[in-house]
Scaffold this motif. Structure first.
Motif, PDB file in Angstrom:
ATOM      1  N   PRO A 209      50.934 -28.423 121.695  1.00  0.00           N
ATOM      2  CA  PRO A 209      49.622 -28.516 122.351  1.00  0.00           C
ATOM      3  C   PRO A 209      49.588 -27.840 123.720  1.00  0.00           C
ATOM      4  CG  PRO A 209      50.719 -30.649 122.309  1.00  0.00           C
ATOM      5  CD  PRO A 209      51.506 -29.749 121.428  1.00  0.00           C
ATOM      6  N   HIS A 210      50.741 -27.773 124.397  1.00  0.00           N
ATOM      7  CA  HIS A 210      50.800 -27.066 125.683  1.00  0.00           C
ATOM      8  C   HIS A 210      50.474 -25.587 125.478  1.00  0.00           C
ATOM      9  CE1 HIS A 210      52.469 -26.026 129.730  1.00  0.00           C
ATOM     10  NE2 HIS A 210      52.696 -24.875 129.107  1.00  0.00           N
ATOM     11  N   ARG A 211      51.082 -24.982 124.481  1.00  0.00           N
ATOM     12  CA  ARG A 211      50.850 -23.567 124.209  1.00  0.00           C
ATOM     13  C   ARG A 211      49.449 -23.330 123.655  1.00  0.00           C
ATOM     14  NH1 ARG A 211      52.624 -20.056 126.555  1.00  0.00           N
ATOM     15  NH2 ARG A 211      52.992 -18.582 124.863  1.00  0.00           N
ATOM     16  N   MET A 212      48.927 -24.302 122.926  1.00  0.00           N
ATOM     17  CA  MET A 212      47.549 -24.212 122.462  1.00  0.00           C
ATOM     18  C   MET A 212      46.611 -24.125 123.658  1.00  0.00           C
ATOM     19  SD  MET A 212      45.241 -27.072 120.470  1.00  0.00           S
ATOM     20  CE  MET A 212      45.095 -28.018 122.005  1.00  0.00           C
ATOM     21  N   ASN A 213      46.849 -24.940 124.652  1.00  0.00           N
ATOM     22  CA  ASN A 213      46.017 -24.938 125.856  1.00  0.00           C
ATOM     23  C   ASN A 213      46.123 -23.614 126.607  1.00  0.00           C
ATOM     24  OD1 ASN A 213      44.388 -26.383 127.985  1.00  0.00           O
ATOM     25  ND2 ASN A 213      46.226 -25.942 129.177  1.00  0.00           N
ATOM     26  N   ASP A 214      47.319 -23.028 126.648  1.00  0.00           N
ATOM     27  CA  ASP A 214      47.484 -21.724 127.304  1.00  0.00           C
ATOM     28  C   ASP A 214      46.561 -20.677 126.693  1.00  0.00           C
ATOM     29  OD1 ASP A 214      49.354 -22.663 129.060  1.00  0.00           O
ATOM     30  OD2 ASP A 214      51.092 -21.885 127.976  1.00  0.00           O
ATOM     31  N   SER A 215      46.419 -20.725 125.373  1.00  0.00           N
ATOM     32  CA  SER A 215      45.599 -19.732 124.669  1.00  0.00           C
ATOM     33  C   SER A 215      44.107 -20.044 124.708  1.00  0.00           C
ATOM     34  CB  SER A 215      46.038 -19.619 123.210  1.00  0.00           C
ATOM     35  OG  SER A 215      47.363 -19.155 123.111  1.00  0.00           O
ATOM     36  N   LEU A 216      43.764 -21.335 124.756  1.00  0.00           N
ATOM     37  CA  LEU A 216      42.367 -21.730 124.580  1.00  0.00           C
ATOM     38  C   LEU A 216      41.634 -22.127 125.851  1.00  0.00           C
ATOM     39  CD1 LEU A 216      42.554 -23.875 121.293  1.00  0.00           C
ATOM     40  CD2 LEU A 216      42.014 -21.448 121.538  1.00  0.00           C
ATOM     41  N   LEU A 217      42.351 -22.443 126.920  1.00  0.00           N
ATOM     42  CA  LEU A 217      41.678 -22.981 128.107  1.00  0.00           C
ATOM     43  C   LEU A 217      40.635 -22.017 128.660  1.00  0.00           C
ATOM     44  CD1 LEU A 217      41.456 -25.292 130.152  1.00  0.00           C
ATOM     45  CD2 LEU A 217      43.122 -24.080 131.569  1.00  0.00           C
ATOM     46  N   ALA A 218      40.996 -20.729 128.780  1.00  0.00           N
ATOM     47  CA  ALA A 218      40.045 -19.754 129.327  1.00  0.00           C
ATOM     48  C   ALA A 218      38.790 -19.682 128.460  1.00  0.00           C
ATOM     49  CB  ALA A 218      40.707 -18.385 129.426  1.00  0.00           C
ATOM     50  N   ILE A 219      38.981 -19.710 127.137  1.00  0.00           N
ATOM     51  CA  ILE A 219      37.847 -19.636 126.212  1.00  0.00           C
ATOM     52  C   ILE A 219      37.023 -20.929 126.279  1.00  0.00           C
ATOM     53  CG2 ILE A 219      37.207 -19.473 123.767  1.00  0.00           C
ATOM     54  CD1 ILE A 219      39.723 -17.732 123.392  1.00  0.00           C
ATOM     55  N   TYR A 220      37.710 -22.063 126.362  1.00  0.00           N
ATOM     56  CA  TYR A 220      37.032 -23.370 126.466  1.00  0.00           C
ATOM     57  C   TYR A 220      36.169 -23.413 127.730  1.00  0.00           C
ATOM     58  CZ  TYR A 220      36.775 -28.529 125.991  1.00  0.00           C
ATOM     59  OH  TYR A 220      36.363 -29.835 125.827  1.00  0.00           O
ATOM     60  N   LEU A 221      36.744 -22.971 128.846  1.00  0.00           N
ATOM     61  CA  LEU A 221      35.999 -22.951 130.104  1.00  0.00           C
ATOM     62  C   LEU A 221      34.790 -22.016 130.014  1.00  0.00           C
ATOM     63  CD1 LEU A 221      38.946 -22.951 132.667  1.00  0.00           C
ATOM     64  CD2 LEU A 221      37.090 -24.628 132.611  1.00  0.00           C
ATOM     65  N   ALA A 222      35.003 -20.832 129.418  1.00  0.00           N
ATOM     66  CA  ALA A 222      33.912 -19.864 129.293  1.00  0.00           C
ATOM     67  C   ALA A 222      32.784 -20.422 128.432  1.00  0.00           C
ATOM     68  CB  ALA A 222      34.443 -18.560 128.698  1.00  0.00           C
ATOM     69  N   ASP A 223      33.141 -21.119 127.361  1.00  0.00           N
ATOM     70  CA  ASP A 223      32.128 -21.698 126.487  1.00  0.00           C
ATOM     71  C   ASP A 223      31.362 -22.840 127.161  1.00  0.00           C
ATOM     72  OD1 ASP A 223      32.710 -19.937 124.502  1.00  0.00           O
ATOM     73  OD2 ASP A 223      33.960 -21.306 123.331  1.00  0.00           O
ATOM     74  N   LEU A 224      31.988 -23.442 128.179  1.00  0.00           N
ATOM     75  CA  LEU A 224      31.318 -24.496 128.948  1.00  0.00           C
ATOM     76  C   LEU A 224      30.487 -23.914 130.097  1.00  0.00           C
ATOM     77  CD1 LEU A 224      34.083 -27.277 129.161  1.00  0.00           C
ATOM     78  CD2 LEU A 224      32.026 -27.273 127.732  1.00  0.00           C
ATOM     79  N   GLY A 225      30.492 -22.569 130.208  1.00  0.00           N
ATOM     80  CA  GLY A 225      29.675 -21.912 131.215  1.00  0.00           C
ATOM     81  C   GLY A 225      30.415 -21.443 132.453  1.00  0.00           C
ATOM     82  N   ALA A 226      31.744 -21.461 132.417  1.00  0.00           N
ATOM     83  CA  ALA A 226      32.534 -21.068 133.591  1.00  0.00           C
ATOM     84  C   ALA A 226      32.589 -19.551 133.733  1.00  0.00           C
ATOM     85  CB  ALA A 226      33.955 -21.624 133.477  1.00  0.00           C
ATOM     86  N   LYS A 227      32.730 -19.086 134.986  1.00  0.00           N
ATOM     87  CA  LYS A 227      32.945 -17.675 135.273  1.00  0.00           C
ATOM     88  C   LYS A 227      34.442 -17.407 135.363  1.00  0.00           C
ATOM     89  CE  LYS A 227      28.621 -17.219 137.889  1.00  0.00           C
ATOM     90  NZ  LYS A 227      28.013 -16.867 139.204  1.00  0.00           N
ATOM     91  N   GLU A 228      34.819 -16.114 135.478  1.00  0.00           N
ATOM     92  CA  GLU A 228      36.239 -15.754 135.563  1.00  0.00           C
ATOM     93  C   GLU A 228      36.916 -16.418 136.756  1.00  0.00           C
ATOM     94  OE1 GLU A 228      33.834 -13.682 134.941  1.00  0.00           O
ATOM     95  OE2 GLU A 228      34.343 -12.381 133.242  1.00  0.00           O
ATOM     96  N   SER A 229      36.185 -16.531 137.870  1.00  0.00           N
ATOM     97  CA  SER A 229      36.766 -17.152 139.062  1.00  0.00           C
ATOM     98  C   SER A 229      37.062 -18.626 138.834  1.00  0.00           C
ATOM     99  CB  SER A 229      35.828 -17.000 140.259  1.00  0.00           C
ATOM    100  OG  SER A 229      34.558 -17.597 139.998  1.00  0.00           O
ATOM    101  N   HIS A 230      36.256 -19.290 138.002  1.00  0.00           N
ATOM    102  CA  HIS A 230      36.514 -20.697 137.678  1.00  0.00           C
ATOM    103  C   HIS A 230      37.808 -20.839 136.884  1.00  0.00           C
ATOM    104  CE1 HIS A 230      31.930 -21.295 138.067  1.00  0.00           C
ATOM    105  NE2 HIS A 230      32.511 -21.824 139.124  1.00  0.00           N
ATOM    106  N   ILE A 231      38.041 -19.874 135.996  1.00  0.00           N
ATOM    107  CA  ILE A 231      39.275 -19.895 135.211  1.00  0.00           C
ATOM    108  C   ILE A 231      40.474 -19.733 136.123  1.00  0.00           C
ATOM    109  CG2 ILE A 231      40.573 -18.664 133.414  1.00  0.00           C
ATOM    110  CD1 ILE A 231      37.765 -17.873 132.258  1.00  0.00           C
TER     111      ILE A 231
END
Length: 390
Positions: A209-231
């Motif tokens: 799950p740690h590695r899953m988060n590495d791959s998905l966190l940026a996409i999860y944040l973007a889908d929640l409306g985050a900008k690149e700076s938020h990531i």
């Protein structure tokens, strides 16, 4: 020591670009989340055999610096067509070649740092913490930069920094490690050591799950409306919080035992992912990233400390690359591909809930193993005392 800390800072700053921003870069090229997961999983796949391969070469040649120079130069050259490619299949092939070199850099860098800390009687966690500071600075600055100039320039940023890293690596000194020569028999014995293999399996359960988060966190944040700076801020929060924990790990291990800390971190991982599954806004995920400090650095340092204790000195780099192959390789394949599939076909909440359950299983199995080790230790102490009396 200044050169080594600077090297750790810059290396992890550069390496984090691939982990944090490449998934977002690939999505911007039009790849689906599941395809992004497969690309990241491909990198993890090759690391399974690439990391032990380079570890064995390093142990046999008795050098880490020269291997790192070769790895960084090769990765820099191959990254150019990787960032320019637009076809999914071509990206997949180039990622495979790229990670054949780059994936071994993490365990080899940690091996070099650990050897230096032992010989010079320095705190490994304190030196390694500069790597986390590098990650934090990179995440924040690169996030702001690509938000300003566009994520299409990510490749240019990465290649430029890698060539600067090559120059700094040339200044790092190899740490001499006079140990017995490495033989095929010793390597084979290490790969069939049940104590080592079982511990790496426990690492795998927690690492998926740690590695899953590495791959998905940026996409999860973007889908929640985050900008690149938020990531960037999300990873800055996570990595800066690890610095005091890494610095204090030497004390914690002396006080509580590395395996006990590993167990505690496993349970904290489970709690972390279940909290992520409830996130509905970017700020919530950014705040939850604080829990990175109670999970990754504890698992990382305690696992390496335990492996160093049960693996012969002459096979230390091999052992650490085995750990990295499991944590970044096998776990990366499963976490990135399966996590991406669950994300696309179910929901991000389902992906993180599944990760929480798997981490919980790993923590419980680790706890039972710890109880068994404590029982065996007490039994040996009891037999020793009885023998002394007799």
């Amino acid at each position: 020591m200044f050169v080594l800390t600077s090297f750790n800072f810059l290396f992890y700053a550069v390496y984090s670009i691939i982990i944090f921003f490449l998934p977002l870069y690939l999505r911007a090229k039009g790849l689906m989340t599941v395809e992004v997961g497969l690309v990241m999983a491909t990198g993890a796949l090759v690391s399974i055999f690439a990391q032990p391969f380079w570890g064995i070469i390093s142990d046999r040649k008795k050098t880490v610096k020269r291997i790192l120079l070769l790895i960084f130069f090769s990765a820099a050259i191959i990254s150019i067509p990787l960032f320019l490619a637009n076809n999914f299949l071509l990206i997949l092939i180039l990622m495979f070649i790229f990670m054949f070199f780059l994936s071994a850099a993490v365990p080899l860098t940690d091996s070099l740092t650990y050897r230096y800390a032992q010989i010079k009687r320095k705190n490994f966690g304190s030196i390694r913490s500069w790597g986390e500071i590098g990650v934090a600075v990179s995440a924040l600055c690169v996030g702001l930069l690509i938000e300003t100039i566009g994520i299409r320039y990510l490749g240019f940023i990465y290649v430029t920094l890698v060539f600067i890293l090559l120059g700094l690596t040339s200044l790092v000194s190899d740490v001499e490690n006079k140990v017995e020569p490495v033989t095929k028999e010793k390597v084979l014995h290490l790969f069939t050591n049940t104590k080592v293999i079982w511990f790496l399996f426990l690492v795998l359960l927690i690492a998926i799950p740690h590695r899953m988060n590495d791959s998905l966190l940026a996409i999860y944040l973007a889908d929640l409306g985050a900008k690149e700076s938020h990531i960037g801020r999300a990873w800055t929060v996570a990595t800066l919080c690890t610095v005091p924990v890494l610095t204090g790990m030497a004390y914690l291990i002396r006080r509580f035992n590395e395996f006990a800390l590993f167990v505690i971190a496993g349970f904290m991982y489970s709690l972390r992912w279940i909290l992520y599954s409830f996130a509905t806004e970017p700020i919530t995920l950014i705040i939850f990233q604080i829990m990175h400090s109670l999970t990754f650095p504890v698992v990382f340092v305690s696992a390496i400390t335990y492996l160093v204790r049960i693996i012969p000195d002459e096979l230390r780099a091999t052992g650490q690359t085995m750990f990295a192959a499991i944590f970044g390789g096998v776990a990366g394949i499963i976490g990135s591909s399966v996590g991406g599939w669950i994300y696309d076909f179910y929901s991000p909440q389902a992906a993180y809930y599944s990760g929480s359950m798997l981490a919980l299983i790993g923590a419980l199995a680790s706890f039972l193993t710890y109880l068994s080790l404590v029982k065996d230790r007490r039994s040996k102490v009891g037999k020793s005392r009885k023998h002394e009396v007799l």
